[in-house]
Design a protein around this motif. Structure first.
Motif, PDB file in Angstrom:
ATOM      1  N   PRO A  17       5.815  20.406  39.288  1.00 45.01           N
ATOM      2  CA  PRO A  17       6.992  21.011  39.922  1.00 45.01           C
ATOM      3  C   PRO A  17       8.146  20.007  40.017  1.00 45.01           C
ATOM      4  N   ALA A  18       9.332  20.513  40.207  1.00 52.59           N
ATOM      5  CA  ALA A  18      10.502  19.652  40.357  1.00 52.59           C
ATOM      6  C   ALA A  18      10.348  18.787  41.615  1.00 52.59           C
ATOM      7  N   HIS A  19      11.037  17.666  41.614  1.00 50.74           N
ATOM      8  CA  HIS A  19      10.998  16.751  42.756  1.00 50.74           C
ATOM      9  C   HIS A  19      12.418  16.243  42.998  1.00 50.74           C
ATOM     10  N   TRP A  20      12.766  16.036  44.263  1.00 48.02           N
ATOM     11  CA  TRP A  20      14.086  15.552  44.634  1.00 48.02           C
ATOM     12  C   TRP A  20      13.941  14.349  45.538  1.00 48.02           C
ATOM     13  N   ALA A  21      14.872  13.445  45.439  1.00 49.83           N
ATOM     14  CA  ALA A  21      14.941  12.289  46.325  1.00 49.83           C
ATOM     15  C   ALA A  21      16.410  12.043  46.650  1.00 49.83           C
ATOM     16  N   VAL A  22      16.653  11.399  47.759  1.00 48.86           N
ATOM     17  CA  VAL A  22      18.012  10.998  48.127  1.00 48.86           C
ATOM     18  C   VAL A  22      18.095   9.495  47.943  1.00 48.86           C
ATOM     19  N   LEU A  23      19.119   9.045  47.232  1.00 50.82           N
ATOM     20  CA  LEU A  23      19.326   7.622  46.972  1.00 50.82           C
ATOM     21  C   LEU A  23      20.654   7.204  47.578  1.00 50.82           C
ATOM     22  N   ILE A  24      20.610   6.172  48.420  1.00 42.65           N
ATOM     23  CA  ILE A  24      21.813   5.612  49.038  1.00 42.65           C
ATOM     24  C   ILE A  24      22.020   4.232  48.436  1.00 42.65           C
ATOM     25  N   THR A  25      23.143   4.043  47.728  1.00 39.96           N
ATOM     26  CA  THR A  25      23.386   2.788  47.020  1.00 39.96           C
ATOM     27  C   THR A  25      24.685   2.140  47.483  1.00 39.96           C
ATOM     28  N   THR A  26      24.895   0.917  46.987  1.00 40.70           N
ATOM     29  CA  THR A  26      26.181   0.252  47.186  1.00 40.70           C
ATOM     30  C   THR A  26      26.976   0.419  45.896  1.00 40.70           C
TER      31      THR A  26
END
Length: 127
Positions: free
Chosen positions: A17-26
């Motif tokens: 199944p699809a997967h999502w993540a949140v990425l916080i970068t500089t």
């Protein structure tokens, strides 16, 4: 310093199944703090936070959606916000690999993140 928020989308395949993540970068947009729910429909899910996640080393097919930017003063609060959202429990249909089971947590986290982004944008435009 400015933080940039991305939704990292790993598309579904025949067996996954699809997967999502949140990425916080500089500034570079590839290395930063990753938030994702991990687990299984048989045991439930937990939040995983990777502090120095490097998206350039990710070999799975993925795409990134830019969500917005915010001041780095929010960085210390993002993990706490993510941890305050209840993780999905055991699925009522654990043998269905494509059953919706992570969207509730992710939708809530994204909603809060958008609120922070909106608050930051409001602060920038009014202050």
């Amino acid at each position: 310093m400015t933080l940039y928020a991305y939704l990292v989308v790993f598309p579904e395949s025949v067996k996954t199944p699809a997967h999502w993540a949140v990425l916080i970068t500089t500034e570079n947009g590839k290395v930063g703090q990753e938030f994702q729910a991990i687990g299984s429909p048989f045991h439930g899910y937990n939040l995983e936070v990777k502090e120095e996640f490097d998206l350039s080393k990710e070999f799975k097919k993925h795409s990134c959606v830019f969500l917005g930017s915010l001041d780095d003063s929010w960085k210390s609060q993002l993990a706490g916000v993510a941890q305050s959202i209840a993780a999905p429990g055991i699925s009522s249909t654990p043998l269905d690999p494509f059953a919706v089971r992570l969207s509730y947590r992710q939708r809530n986290y994204l909603s809060i993140l958008f609120s922070l982004l909106e608050a930051e944008l409001t602060f920038i435009t009014t202050g």
